[in-house]
Motif scaffolding. Structure first.
Motif, mmCIF file in Angstrom:
data_model
loop_
_atom_site.group_PDB
_atom_site.id
_atom_site.type_symbol
_atom_site.label_atom_id
_atom_site.label_comp_id
_atom_site.label_asym_id
_atom_site.label_seq_id
_atom_site.Cartn_x
_atom_site.Cartn_y
_atom_site.Cartn_z
ATOM 1 N N VAL A 171 52.316 81.038 15.287
ATOM 2 C CA VAL A 171 52.659 82.388 15.728
ATOM 3 C C VAL A 171 51.560 83.341 15.277
ATOM 4 C CG1 VAL A 171 54.354 84.265 15.583
ATOM 5 C CG2 VAL A 171 55.129 81.905 15.535
ATOM 6 N N GLY A 172 51.304 84.370 16.078
ATOM 7 C CA GLY A 172 50.316 85.374 15.688
ATOM 8 C C GLY A 172 48.916 84.793 15.569
ATOM 9 N N LYS A 173 48.204 85.154 14.487
ATOM 10 C CA LYS A 173 46.844 84.670 14.297
ATOM 11 C C LYS A 173 46.820 83.153 14.134
ATOM 12 C CE LYS A 173 45.172 88.874 14.258
ATOM 13 N NZ LYS A 173 46.464 89.591 14.433
ATOM 14 N N SER A 174 47.878 82.600 13.558
ATOM 15 C CA SER A 174 47.945 81.141 13.399
ATOM 16 C C SER A 174 47.995 80.447 14.750
ATOM 17 C CB SER A 174 49.170 80.745 12.567
ATOM 18 O OG SER A 174 49.066 81.230 11.246
ATOM 19 N N ALA A 175 48.559 81.114 15.749
ATOM 20 C CA ALA A 175 48.605 80.545 17.094
ATOM 21 C C ALA A 175 47.192 80.466 17.687
ATOM 22 C CB ALA A 175 49.507 81.379 17.994
ATOM 23 N N LEU A 176 46.375 81.480 17.385
ATOM 24 C CA LEU A 176 44.990 81.460 17.868
ATOM 25 C C LEU A 176 44.214 80.315 17.223
ATOM 26 C CD1 LEU A 176 44.237 85.294 17.754
ATOM 27 C CD2 LEU A 176 44.926 83.921 19.733
ATOM 28 N N ILE A 177 44.449 80.108 15.942
ATOM 29 C CA ILE A 177 43.809 78.993 15.248
ATOM 30 C C ILE A 177 44.293 77.671 15.828
ATOM 31 C CG2 ILE A 177 43.555 77.822 13.029
ATOM 32 C CD1 ILE A 177 42.011 80.478 13.275
ATOM 33 N N ALA A 178 45.583 77.598 16.140
ATOM 34 C CA ALA A 178 46.139 76.382 16.734
ATOM 35 C C ALA A 178 45.442 76.046 18.051
ATOM 36 C CB ALA A 178 47.641 76.550 16.958
ATOM 37 N N SER A 179 45.176 77.065 18.865
ATOM 38 C CA SER A 179 44.488 76.839 20.144
ATOM 39 C C SER A 179 43.093 76.273 19.933
ATOM 40 C CB SER A 179 44.402 78.147 20.940
ATOM 41 O OG SER A 179 45.676 78.583 21.337
ATOM 42 N N LYS A 180 42.387 76.803 18.923
ATOM 43 C CA LYS A 180 41.041 76.295 18.638
ATOM 44 C C LYS A 180 41.097 74.847 18.163
ATOM 45 C CE LYS A 180 36.760 75.788 17.200
ATOM 46 N NZ LYS A 180 36.905 74.546 16.427
ATOM 47 N N ILE A 181 42.055 74.518 17.316
ATOM 48 C CA ILE A 181 42.160 73.138 16.824
ATOM 49 C C ILE A 181 42.493 72.190 17.970
ATOM 50 C CG2 ILE A 181 43.409 71.599 15.265
ATOM 51 C CD1 ILE A 181 43.783 73.986 13.386
ATOM 52 N N VAL A 182 43.341 72.637 18.896
ATOM 53 C CA VAL A 182 43.649 71.831 20.087
ATOM 54 C C VAL A 182 42.360 71.511 20.847
ATOM 55 C CG1 VAL A 182 44.661 71.950 22.399
ATOM 56 C CG2 VAL A 182 46.041 72.536 20.414
ATOM 57 N N ALA A 183 41.516 72.524 21.041
ATOM 58 C CA ALA A 183 40.253 72.316 21.769
ATOM 59 C C ALA A 183 39.365 71.321 21.041
ATOM 60 C CB ALA A 183 39.530 73.650 21.936
ATOM 61 N N THR A 184 39.311 71.415 19.713
ATOM 62 C CA THR A 184 38.489 70.490 18.930
ATOM 63 C C THR A 184 39.035 69.066 19.013
ATOM 64 O OG1 THR A 184 37.908 72.271 17.395
ATOM 65 C CG2 THR A 184 37.542 70.020 16.641
ATOM 66 N N PHE A 185 40.344 68.921 18.909
ATOM 67 C CA PHE A 185 40.960 67.600 19.030
ATOM 68 C C PHE A 185 40.636 66.969 20.388
ATOM 69 C CE2 PHE A 185 44.676 67.003 15.847
ATOM 70 C CZ PHE A 185 43.894 67.499 14.812
ATOM 71 N N ASN A 186 40.852 67.721 21.449
ATOM 72 C CA ASN A 186 40.631 67.175 22.790
ATOM 73 C C ASN A 186 39.187 66.763 23.021
ATOM 74 O OD1 ASN A 186 43.228 67.248 23.985
ATOM 75 N ND2 ASN A 186 43.065 69.453 24.282
ATOM 76 N N SER A 187 38.246 67.508 22.449
ATOM 77 C CA SER A 187 36.836 67.197 22.680
ATOM 78 C C SER A 187 36.327 66.070 21.797
ATOM 79 C CB SER A 187 35.978 68.449 22.453
ATOM 80 O OG SER A 187 35.968 68.812 21.089
ATOM 81 N N THR A 188 37.154 65.650 20.837
ATOM 82 C CA THR A 188 36.717 64.583 19.919
ATOM 83 C C THR A 188 37.626 63.355 19.984
ATOM 84 O OG1 THR A 188 37.900 65.703 18.107
ATOM 85 C CG2 THR A 188 35.538 66.118 18.303
ATOM 86 N N GLY A 189 38.367 63.228 21.090
ATOM 87 C CA GLY A 189 39.078 61.979 21.335
ATOM 88 C C GLY A 189 40.531 61.922 20.920
ATOM 89 N N THR A 190 41.106 63.044 20.489
ATOM 90 C CA THR A 190 42.524 63.063 20.129
ATOM 91 C C THR A 190 43.256 63.987 21.100
ATOM 92 O OG1 THR A 190 42.085 62.669 17.777
ATOM 93 C CG2 THR A 190 44.210 63.637 18.332
ATOM 94 N N PRO A 191 44.034 63.443 22.035
ATOM 95 C CA PRO A 191 44.742 64.276 23.020
ATOM 96 C C PRO A 191 45.674 65.266 22.334
ATOM 97 C CG PRO A 191 44.818 61.965 23.666
ATOM 98 C CD PRO A 191 44.282 62.006 22.252
ATOM 99 N N ALA A 192 45.545 66.540 22.675
ATOM 100 C CA ALA A 192 46.330 67.580 22.022
ATOM 101 C C ALA A 192 46.707 68.659 23.022
ATOM 102 C CB ALA A 192 45.542 68.184 20.859
ATOM 103 N N ILE A 193 47.771 69.395 22.694
ATOM 104 C CA ILE A 193 48.232 70.480 23.555
ATOM 105 C C ILE A 193 48.784 71.596 22.681
ATOM 106 C CG2 ILE A 193 50.548 69.492 23.837
ATOM 107 C CD1 ILE A 193 50.466 70.545 26.756
ATOM 108 N N PHE A 194 48.612 72.836 23.123
ATOM 109 C CA PHE A 194 49.090 73.990 22.360
ATOM 110 C C PHE A 194 50.484 74.398 22.824
ATOM 111 C CE2 PHE A 194 49.539 78.685 22.296
ATOM 112 C CZ PHE A 194 49.644 78.852 20.924
ATOM 113 N N MET A 195 51.335 74.772 21.884
ATOM 114 C CA MET A 195 52.665 75.304 22.192
ATOM 115 C C MET A 195 52.940 76.479 21.263
ATOM 116 S SD MET A 195 56.406 73.435 21.957
ATOM 117 C CE MET A 195 56.295 73.272 20.153
ATOM 118 N N HIS A 196 53.089 77.652 21.828
ATOM 119 C CA HIS A 196 53.387 78.825 20.998
ATOM 120 C C HIS A 196 54.800 78.695 20.458
ATOM 121 C CE1 HIS A 196 53.805 82.984 19.699
ATOM 122 N NE2 HIS A 196 52.497 83.137 19.904
ATOM 123 N N ALA A 197 54.961 78.938 19.174
ATOM 124 C CA ALA A 197 56.273 78.743 18.535
ATOM 125 C C ALA A 197 57.335 79.648 19.144
ATOM 126 C CB ALA A 197 56.156 78.976 17.034
ATOM 127 N N ALA A 198 56.973 80.876 19.487
ATOM 128 C CA ALA A 198 57.948 81.798 20.072
ATOM 129 C C ALA A 198 58.369 81.329 21.459
ATOM 130 C CB ALA A 198 57.362 83.200 20.130
#
Length: 321
Positions: free
Chosen positions: A52-79
């Motif tokens: 949630v909030g700024k942590s949600a933005l960080i979550a989106s970035k980590i999702v992008a890093t995971f996907n580009s390095t071989g770990t399938p990931a998806i973002f879901m906003h907690a709210a």
């Protein structure tokens, strides 16, 4: 202090505060981190990352890093998850929840729903006594003593710590999966980064003209060939075999050395044993070879067959350099 000194002082203080907090993360790592990695590696699903909030933005970035390095990931906003998006989470997915306090209302409402689905839950939180940390299967500690914000309010140091913990997860997974540069290229086909990983000399050389003169060609013919093909160089052949190279630098040296050039041939001014590269070599490797040898072009040779010339300008145009 003048304005410049004041500005630099603030910037340095911010970097030092965040740098110290990041360095301390090493001391907070434990078996919980290893357990989270094992859980993700063993999972047959994706990694769903939420916040949630700024942590949600960080979550989106980590999702992008995971996907580009071989770990399938998806973002879901907690709210959004508690208002209909919970269907994002599938049976075999591992869920990572990011929250500095670990006690936000959206996170506290989401966790029981995730637990009901049987999904493994990884917490990234700065509060190990929080509801999130205690309910998670694996809790990763991103505690920071203070934010870089002078009021200790704006998420700065804490979000940086979350991001770095995400990078630690991604790189651990990358290495344990044996994710190679070839794999990386599959996920990054565009842009200069992708080209560094997949573009080969053969993909470039066909766009150039193919300068070539015979070993007995007069200097005038050599100059014309170099000029017309616009690569600053020509191969010198004898019986259809490359025996040397003449560059525009050789032409300049010839003009300084000889007053009468009318009787000179390619054989008189060429450089034997020219530097070459194979067509299947990565373009970035060709660039590294040019830089190492301090030259601007390489003859492209497929065994004994002369293919053409690759020029440093080709690599610049492709965004390799």
């Amino acid at each position: 202090m003048n304005d410049t000194q004041s500005i630099l002082s603030i910037a340095k203080r911010t970097i030092e505060t965040e740098g110290g907090a990041i360095k301390n993360l090493v001391n907070l790592l434990n078996e919980q981190f290893a357990g989270a990695i094992e859980s993700i590696l063993q999972s047959k699903g994706r990694v769903v990352i939420s916040g949630v909030g700024k942590s949600a933005l960080i979550a989106s970035k980590i999702v992008a890093t995971f996907n580009s390095t071989g770990t399938p990931a998806i973002f879901m906003h907690a709210a959004d998850a508690i208002h209909g998006d919970l269907g994002t989470v599938q049976k075999n997915d591992v869920v990572i929840c990011i929250s500095k306090s670990g006690n936000t209302e959206e996170i506290k409402m989401l966790i029981p729903l995730l637990k009901r689905g049987g999904n493994k839950l990884v917490a990234i939180t700065g509060n190990m006594d929080s509801y999130l940390a205690k309910q998670a299967d694996f809790a990763l500690n991103t505690y920071v003593e203070k934010e870089a914000c002078p009021n200790n309010l704006a998420p700065t140091t804490s979000t940086t710590a979350q991001l770095v913990m995400g990078d630690a997860l991604a790189i651990s997974l990358l290495e344990l999966r044996g994710f190679s540069s070839d794999d990386f290229a599959k996920y990054h086909p565009g842009g200069s980064l992708g080209k560094r990983l997949y573009l080969r000399v053969a993909d470039i050389v066909g766009n150039n003209l193919k300068p070539k003169v015979d070993i007995d060609s007069k200097v005038k013919e050599v100059i014309v060939e170099i000029s017309e093909k616009m690569l600053g160089v020509t191969a010198v052949t004898q019986n259809d075999k490359v025996v040397g190279i003449v560059t525009d630098g050789d032409i300049r040296r010839m003009l300084n050395k000889y007053d009468n050039i009318s009787t000179l041939t390619a054989n008189d001014i060429m450089t034997s044993n020219p530097k070459t590269v194979a067509p299947n070599v990565l373009a970035i490797k060709a660039l590294e070879s040019m830089q190492e040898k301090e030259i601007s072009q390489l003859l492209v040779m497929d065994g004994d067959r002369y293919v053409g010339v690759v020029h440093i300008h080709n690599l610049i145009n492709e965004g390799i350099l």
